[in-house]
Design a protein around this motif. Structure first.
Motif, PDB file in Angstrom:
ATOM      1  N   LYS A  34       0.814  -1.220   0.000  1.00 52.99           N
ATOM      2  CA  LYS A  34       0.000   0.000   0.000  1.00 52.99           C
ATOM      3  C   LYS A  34       0.849   1.273   0.000  1.00 52.99           C
ATOM      4  O   LYS A  34       0.318   2.365  -0.196  1.00 52.99           O
ATOM      5  N   ASP A  95      -7.495  -1.285   4.381  1.00 54.46           N
ATOM      6  CA  ASP A  95      -8.272  -1.141   3.143  1.00 54.46           C
ATOM      7  C   ASP A  95      -9.290  -0.008   3.253  1.00 54.46           C
ATOM      8  O   ASP A  95      -9.482   0.769   2.320  1.00 54.46           O
ATOM      9  N   ARG A 103      -6.344  -2.166  -2.876  1.00 51.11           N
ATOM     10  CA  ARG A 103      -7.236  -2.874  -1.969  1.00 51.11           C
ATOM     11  C   ARG A 103      -6.863  -4.353  -1.940  1.00 51.11           C
ATOM     12  O   ARG A 103      -6.764  -4.991  -2.981  1.00 51.11           O
TER      13      ARG A 103
END
Lengths: 260, 260
Positions: A34, A95, A103
């Motif tokens: 991420k 998320d 995601r």
């Protein structure tokens, strides 16, 4: 740019990297994929409970004696002032809280991912633990090692070195482990087309789970071990390729020791 | 409108509906949800192998003696001249061949659905089979019953009536079954929001799997049985509601007997 998230992790020693715990690796991979800044706080096993209570983490289970169980991974997110334990909960939190990042559990796959965790473990742990648990004990700092051996020997009912000493018992578990990965390979080909990852082309939480348990094997047995060399040949080398895709997400910062 | 697909199914007798097999129900639900016309050909157990060989179905497994195993559900699709056995393969085939019908295994969930099948069964069958297998034997026509008892008693190692006679053994399995459904309920709430189905709002293959094994319980124990009444109270009645959503997809045509 958000402030760095604190990732509480358990240190190993004498290993290529200081992070070994499969459940903590799930969060490490998630944060790296991420691109969320984070810093590690290293916590020795006997200090986990007191520190988790101090920062306000909730227990994630129950000890054999009925007392609440506190576990790592736990994160502290200074951006939202959130403390959270349990790897699946943390990934779902990331998320939702950072929706502009990749995601890992896409909409409509929550329940399937929950079932995956059961499926994935049900074919794996019986043969994995006898291999990785003793090797983990051998690579923990002294206070953690003593705690880990004492608690795990109660769980397994034998001294850890008896779980899979070199010989037929170990070979049987190793063959069982190969079979488990063979099952994962079958799942990835379920519709007749071989897919690199569970969601298709991009890494999701199911893949992170498999990679995290695989890193555990690699870290505690060592990249130069005969067993790891063998692992890389399984299923035509697909798992070597699979783990190569995770290499770029294996950043481990120096971090700092927890102040109990 | 496509020509009707032939669905090979195994008949029961003395039950509310003639279809009982959980794996065949998966295909029946799939065809009804997709609105694909079909007709049933009823095949008694001892005739399955010869008929499947005759129509060119492939074996789906191996018998304990090493010989190829032929199973039902099998379909024959006259529109594509395709014979196909194995419930997961059939559902994937229907998704691909009839793309304008509701997709049961959406893109990107193939591998997760394959893992689901493992997860779903791993928490279920140990407690389900002792309840449903003897009740199935009691509701098969004579030739099928003899075949079923003989083969299943080899598998289980005891006369079927000893698997779960009324009393503590049966109660233990029934409690285990309740626990399994409790686990499914947890999966459906994995991200903190309770979802009606595994994919969210619409029925998918995971739900069809659960519903098909549930129909098996309902058909062989009977809707009026005390156990089915109890089932409907589990998890706050959620499984009664769940099965209500499947009611409209439970059409069973009269069909015809196979000509061996």
């Amino acid at each position: 740019m958000p402030e760095p998230i604190v990732l509480y992790d358990i240190p190993s020693q004498g290993t290529a990297v200081k992070s070994w715990s499969p459940n903590t690796w799930k969060i490490r991979y998630a944060l790296n994929i991420k691109g969320i800044p984070h810093k590690t706080v290293w916590v020795e096993y006997p200090d986990i409970e007191a520190l988790m209570r101090k920062i306000g983490a909730l227990p994630t289970g129950t000890n054999p004696d009925g007392s609440p169980q506190y576990t790592i991974p736990t994160i502290y997110d200074p951006n939202t002032k959130t403390v959270l334990a349990d790897s699946a909960l943390i990934v779902r939190y990331l998320d939702k809280t950072y929706p502009d990042t990749p995601r890992l559990i896409p909409a409509g796959t929550d329940a399937l991912h929950a079932a995956f965790t059961q499926a994935f473990r049900s074919v794996l742990v019986e043969d994995l633990f006898p291999i990785t648990v003793p090797a983990t004990a051998d690579h923990l700092p002294p206070r953690s090692e003593a705690y880990f051996r004492a608690t795990r020997e109660v769980l397994f009912g034998v001294p850890l070195q008896e779980l899979s000493p070199p010989g037929p018992k170990r070979e049987k578990h190793w063959a069982g482990l190969q079979k488990a990965f063979g099952t994962y390979a079958q799942w990835l080909q379920a519709d007749g087309v071989d897919k690199p990852f569970f969601l298709g082309d991009k890494i999701g939480y199911a893949d992170i789970s498999i990679a995290s348990y695989t890193v555990w094997i690699r870290v505690v047995l060592g990249e130069d071990s005969k067993e790891w060399m063998d692992f890389k040949t399984w299923d035509g080398g697909r798992w070597a390729t699979y783990m190569d895709a995770f290499k770029q997400y294996e950043y481990v910062d120096v971090g700092e020791a927890a102040v109990p």
